[in-house]
Design a protein around this motif. Sequence first.
Motif, PDB file in Angstrom:
ATOM      1  N   GLU A 315       0.830  -1.200   0.000  1.00 29.27           N
ATOM      2  CA  GLU A 315       0.000   0.000   0.000  1.00 29.27           C
ATOM      3  C   GLU A 315       0.867   1.253   0.000  1.00 29.27           C
ATOM      4  O   GLU A 315       0.615   2.201  -0.722  1.00 29.27           O
ATOM      5  CB  GLU A 315      -0.892  -0.005   1.255  1.00 29.27           C
ATOM      6  N   GLN A 411       3.507   5.315  -2.894  1.00 32.40           N
ATOM      7  CA  GLN A 411       2.157   4.889  -2.521  1.00 32.40           C
ATOM      8  C   GLN A 411       1.444   4.390  -3.761  1.00 32.40           C
ATOM      9  O   GLN A 411       1.590   4.958  -4.849  1.00 32.40           O
ATOM     10  CB  GLN A 411       1.373   6.038  -1.880  1.00 32.40           C
ATOM     11  N   GLN A 412       0.689   3.300  -3.604  1.00 34.75           N
ATOM     12  CA  GLN A 412      -0.061   2.782  -4.739  1.00 34.75           C
ATOM     13  C   GLN A 412      -1.411   2.282  -4.268  1.00 34.75           C
ATOM     14  O   GLN A 412      -1.603   1.924  -3.095  1.00 34.75           O
ATOM     15  CB  GLN A 412       0.702   1.652  -5.441  1.00 34.75           C
ATOM     16  N   LYS A 413      -2.351   2.259  -5.210  1.00 34.56           N
ATOM     17  CA  LYS A 413      -3.668   1.724  -4.924  1.00 34.56           C
ATOM     18  C   LYS A 413      -3.724   0.308  -5.466  1.00 34.56           C
ATOM     19  O   LYS A 413      -3.544   0.085  -6.662  1.00 34.56           O
ATOM     20  CB  LYS A 413      -4.751   2.581  -5.587  1.00 34.56           C
ATOM     21  N   THR A 451     -13.067   0.360  -1.121  1.00 34.45           N
ATOM     22  CA  THR A 451     -11.970   1.030  -0.423  1.00 34.45           C
ATOM     23  C   THR A 451     -11.142  -0.095   0.209  1.00 34.45           C
ATOM     24  O   THR A 451     -11.584  -1.243   0.231  1.00 34.45           O
ATOM     25  CB  THR A 451     -12.476   1.993   0.675  1.00 34.45           C
ATOM     26  N   PRO A 452      -9.954   0.204   0.759  1.00 38.94           N
ATOM     27  CA  PRO A 452      -9.181  -0.874   1.379  1.00 38.94           C
ATOM     28  C   PRO A 452      -9.925  -1.612   2.484  1.00 38.94           C
ATOM     29  O   PRO A 452      -9.630  -2.782   2.756  1.00 38.94           O
ATOM     30  CB  PRO A 452      -7.948  -0.144   1.929  1.00 38.94           C
TER      31      PRO A 452
END
Length: 694
Positions: A315, A411-413, A451-452
């Motif tokens: 993440e 940061q990555q999604k 969402t996470p």
Amino acid sequence: MKLRFAAAVLLPCSLATHAEPRYTQNDFGGVGLLQTPTARMAPAGELSLNANRTEPYSRYSLSLQPLDWLEGTFRYTSITNRMYGSEALSGTQSYKDKAIDVKARLWQESHWLPEVALGFRDIGGTGLFSSEYFVANKRYKNLDFSLGIAWGYIGNRGDMDNPLGYLDDSFDTRPTDTSVGDVNTNTYFRGSPALFGGVVYQTPWAPLSLKIEFDGNDYKHEPQNNNQVQDSPINIGAVYKLNENIDLTAGWERGNTALFGITLHTNFVSRKAPAKTYDPPAQPLPTSTPTVGLDQVDWAEVSKQLESNAGYKVERIAQRDSELMVYGEQSKYFYSAKGAGRASRILDNSANDEIQWFTMVNKRYDMPVEETSVPRSTFRNVVNNEQDLVDLHRTTEVNRATAHYDKTLYQQKPDPFTYGFGLGYQQNLGGPDGFLLYQISAYAEGQYRFTPSTWASGGISANLLNNYDKFKYDTASNLPRVRTDLRQYVTTSDVTMPALQLNKAKRLDQDLYGMVYGGYLESMYAGVGGELLYRPMGERWSVGADLNYVRQRDFDQGFGLRDYRTVTGHITSYTKLPFDLDAAVSVGRYLARDWGTTIDISREFTNGVKFGGWVTRTTASKEEYGEGSFDKGIYISIPFDEMMSVSTMSRANIAWAPLTRDGGAMLHRQYSLHTMTDGRNRDAFYENFEKITE
């Protein structure tokens, strides 16, 4: 064709002339001679599948050794000259009896004193073969002698006075009326007992051992008026070890009846898991420390390597002083130490000498669970064989995941959609319709993260092969039919939707987790619910609670609902017991609106294999519950990592219950906060710490 098999578990032995006798299983399952048990135990972690044939009985059993002093056996006996029921329902199926046995060691053998055990045969079920016994064993070179006293089936010869009769006259007579499925403690140690015993001889030829025993049963009081002629009380047999996992037995019992059999066995403690030949090799450490600045590292590429090689779905990557932080979710390695070690190798290849610590913050659905901090120099020295592993063990930290002030480097999604395919299997054993009813299905399942911490999950299942068309028996029920409509759920539709639900999880405080969910929660129920779990970091206890409002689904497992609805939920405490046992005690309301308690006791070995059992008693009376009196069963949980050549966090869960009834039935929730927060178990990390270098 009749199956003609018997049981034997063999342990590795020496080729020496005076090799110790191996521990082998008896006809009923469990370490023993032929018809009789001994005080010996298999090593902890042993599992044996046994099948044997001694006319008119065919016995199929599963024996487990959760502790070195405790043995459990679960058995079906086919009485092949008696019919199960009416021909219209059961056809030509012979009568099947279900049973549970337990044996506990009371005293371990010493130089002068024998090994002593107390055992109970057929303590649950019909009690047709129920017995209680004390037995002692003493070894002399390649001979192992046993002698015991038994009440009930093993001691049916009944040729001596009950010594307990001197305490109370009630011990002189054994009651014949018992409750099917109950424990029937009113029969224990009652009636006239008999002596039994024998000897095992380990021959100079390592694969072969011989047995001779004196049988305490005269076969004049067999169940269902099925008395047998006994020409001799002496039984003889031979056990041949075909290979490390297969044993064969042949014998002569009652002076007139042949015995043949087979056992498949393994030990989940001593066996080695397959080499992970399909895993990528761990990255080698750099020969020198990288000099490039942290802001110049291709962290996107590092993130890909962390996922493909170390199993972390990244993440965020951040710096906190001399510490490099990786925030993400471990999705590949069952042993968290292995994932942490592989991640440390990747980071060591990327970070300059500013960084002295590598910290992996493991999150589940955006809930921080634990953080593992590895000292860079010590890790490198251990991998290069310049320091002992104990130094790394002492300095590696596993702590509660807390908020940090750090500098984000990357940061990555994550990809919001994941999916998978597989095969499913379910079965029903020992019913009047057929001994084995089964269904093999193919399924597709997926998960989408909005969402996470918010996600939808579900799947589709398609029937491939089953014989549930034989499932005709609808058992009577004095409670709402919350589980006994199983036949309709299995046979109504070939394509089903086992689950489809929306979930939201969150860490509410440093040790408090919460989750809410709603939708089609399992194959039989839809509804909404929530769960709370308080689990302090590193502690060996936790407590949780769940509450659910559910409504029964249509039999075709589509979108339709039936009229029955209820509120169900439990407060559950989890704790570590002596002897490395785990206990989960749940108190609350069940699906049939009965109130009660479920006690689950299990033993989990360091490799994650778990042997366990449960018992549930509720406000439903024996008459309301029906046959079986109360809910109980056993289960085995085996990490696929122990069986496959590729690393995985998945498990194979196999549960066995004597009967499917409506009392004591719990909702089968898809997600459990206790499972999702297993990273808080420090013991599991350090027990497998050596995997940090793999």
